[in-house]
Design an enzyme around this catalytic site. Structure first.
Site, PDB file in Angstrom:
ATOM      1  N   HIS A  27       0.831  -1.218   0.000  1.00  0.00           N
ATOM      2  CA  HIS A  27       0.000   0.000   0.000  1.00  0.00           C
ATOM      3  C   HIS A  27       0.861   1.262   0.000  1.00  0.00           C
ATOM      4  O   HIS A  27       0.440   2.293   0.515  1.00  0.00           O
ATOM      5  CB  HIS A  27      -0.950   0.039   1.206  1.00  0.00           C
TER       6      HIS A  27
ATOM      7  N   SER B   4      15.399  21.162 -15.680  1.00  0.00           N
ATOM      8  CA  SER B   4      14.209  21.978 -15.834  1.00  0.00           C
ATOM      9  C   SER B   4      14.614  23.318 -16.431  1.00  0.00           C
ATOM     10  O   SER B   4      15.687  23.840 -16.134  1.00  0.00           O
ATOM     11  CB  SER B   4      13.552  22.181 -14.467  1.00  0.00           C
TER      12      SER B   4
ATOM     13  N   LYS C 121      16.713  21.042 -10.531  1.00  0.00           N
ATOM     14  CA  LYS C 121      15.973  19.817 -10.835  1.00  0.00           C
ATOM     15  C   LYS C 121      16.803  18.788 -11.588  1.00  0.00           C
ATOM     16  O   LYS C 121      17.652  19.125 -12.402  1.00  0.00           O
ATOM     17  CB  LYS C 121      14.720  20.141 -11.658  1.00  0.00           C
TER      18      LYS C 121
ATOM     19  N   GLU D 256       9.354   8.220 -16.524  1.00  0.00           N
ATOM     20  CA  GLU D 256       8.003   8.747 -16.766  1.00  0.00           C
ATOM     21  C   GLU D 256       7.558   8.486 -18.201  1.00  0.00           C
ATOM     22  O   GLU D 256       6.398   8.163 -18.469  1.00  0.00           O
ATOM     23  CB  GLU D 256       7.981  10.246 -16.479  1.00  0.00           C
TER      24      GLU D 256
END
Ligand code: ARG
Length: 461
Positions: free
Chosen positions: A160, A281, A287, A294
């Site tokens: 979970h 970024s 970043k 992704e």
């Protein structure tokens, strides 16, 4: 008039030529041009089969085979891209006319584009499957390497997405290996399904000339001939199976991608992707984004979509060939193209990723050992349900007192159950926790090492 001069294969019964908008809808050449090698090879073998059946003379067969070689050279040089023809079959035939003249019109004897396209597509599918398995193997090797590096690193395991029990990092890496090995086998099985030859089925009823289909199958690398000509021209089960294998592989890669996204956050900080597979970024100078993971996760959508689209095309088709089937190729091509894009990048990302050293990430929470404390009581003769309850209360008490399970101390533990003794100290060890799970498939060192060698053998089989 010579047949197929303008690229149409069936002028005889028509008074009008095709409307331009209909021609656009009708055309599949931009999609199926990539079947040119298969189409030419199958046509050469078909010419030989017609020769063996006494339909063509040996000289005719030779001229056709050589003519098709010349067509192949034109294709290999990049030809065929902007041609007006309906599909790859009509283009090859038109060029064959240009090479050998009227004899080209004999090649299509006993054959239909229905059995022709089904044959080409299967030939392509067998090779595409093998290519996919090759790339999948690279990914598996990269995971194996991570696994080898992760034997002595202990991470929290989750259920979970809540910290559950400590595991060896190798155990995590291998959990993905087994899923991907099942995918590899599914792809191989789809290739096996593809290796049944439709050629010789004609449009639907079979071939009126005595071609040796067994010989055709062997010459073209098929393991069997289709048992029913009507089924053969409409059967795309193998393509569905390959699309399914690709969709499920996509789902597995997406889950792995999700782990990588989480693991490379500051909060988890288990794994660091190399610069080569991270992006920055345009606004935020600090970043370091895990885009590779992704993008892989995002591609799962189209892989699942291709499967659903293909199944939907097939649903409700009456028996025999129907033109709806022209939709099949673009969908499976996209599945294979997508995977051939995703697999190398993900393999590269994993091959260059590093586990974050223990000192550089958040320490594991002692509550991960709650089950081990319960197991401790079980070993003292306490029924598991009672032990579970006691440890639950211990965790709550620790929370109330601003302590942890590990710093609660023997006295407080004893106040919860008399079976606690001095030796409970030994429970508060990550190593002891993982080592307790020595069953096959468990996360103890010995079990993980034998899992690693089993996985290595399975990957390299
Ligand atoms: N281009 C077609 C396909 O991809 C093959 C041609 C069959 N056409 C036909 N009218 N029977 O399925």
């Amino acid at each position: 008039m010579q047949a197929n001069q303008g690229g149409a294969l069936w002028g005889g019964r028509f008074r009008q030529s095709m409307a331009p908008d209909m021609a656009e809808l009708n055309r599949s050449l931009p999609v199926d041009r990539r079947l040119w090698k298969e189409d030419i090879r199958a046509s050469q073998v078909w010419a030989q089969a017609l020769g063996r059946a006494g339909v063509l003379t040996p000289a005719e067969v030779e001229t056709l085979v050589k003519g098709l070689d010349a067509v192949a050279r034109r294709m290999a040089a990049g030809g065929g891209e902007g041609e007006p023809d309906e599909d790859i079959h009509s283009l090859v035939e038109r060029w064959l006319y240009e090479e050998v003249g009227a004899l080209a019109g004999k090649l299509h004897t006993g054959r239909s584009r229905n059995d022709q396209v089904a044959t080409d597509f299967r030939m392509w599918g067998m090779q595409a499957g093998a290519r996919l398995r090759e790339e999948l193997d690279r990914l598996l090797e990269a995971l194996l390497l991570l696994g080898e590096d992760g034997v002595d690193r202990i991470l929290p395991g989750y259920t979970h997405l809540q910290q559950a029990q400590p595991i060896r990092a190798a155990h995590w890496a291998l959990s993905h290996v087994w899923a991907l090995l099942r995918d590899r086998e599914r792809i191989r099985l789809a290739e096996e399904q593809a290796a049944v030859l439709p050629l010789g089925s004609g449009a639907l009823a079979g071939c009126a000339f005595p071609v040796d289909r067994q010989w055709l199958a062997e010459a073209l690398g098929f393991r069997a001939v289709s048992p029913n000509s009507m089924d053969a021209v409409a059967d795309r089960d193998w393509a569905v199976e390959m699309a399914f294998a690709g969709a499920l592989l996509g789902v597995h890669l997406s889950r792995l991608g999700e782990d990588l996204v989480l693991f490379s956050t500051r909060e988890f900080a288990f794994l660091r992707l190399s610069d080569a597979y991270s992006t920055g970024s345009s606004l935020l100078p600090h970043k370091r984004n895990p885009d590779v993971a992704e993008l892989v996760r995002g591609k799962a959508g189209r892989l699942v979509g291709n499967l659903v689209a293909l199944l939907t095309v097939l649903k409700g088709l009456p028996s025999g060939y129907n033109r709806d089937l022209q939709e099949d190729k673009g969908l499976l091509f996209d599945t294979v193209d997508t995977l051939l894009l995703v697999l190398p990048a993900l393999a590269g990302a994993l091959a260059t990723a590093q586990f974050v050293p223990e000192g550089q990430r958040a320490p594991l929470a002692p509550e991960l050992l709650a089950t081990d404390v319960a197991d401790y009581l079980v070993r003292k003769g306490v029924p598991f349900r009672e032990a579970h309850e006691v440890v639950g209360r211990a965790v709550r008490l620790a929370e109330d007192e601003g302590l942890t399970l590990a710093t609660l101390g023997l006295e407080r533990l004893r106040s919860l159950h008399p079976a606690f003794d001095r030796d409970v100290e030994g429970v508060f060890s990550w190593e002891a926790s993982v080592e307790a799970r020595g069953v096959p498939g468990g996360t103890a060192r010995r079990a993980v090492l034998s899992q690693l060698s089993e996985a290595r053998r399975a990957i390299r089989r």
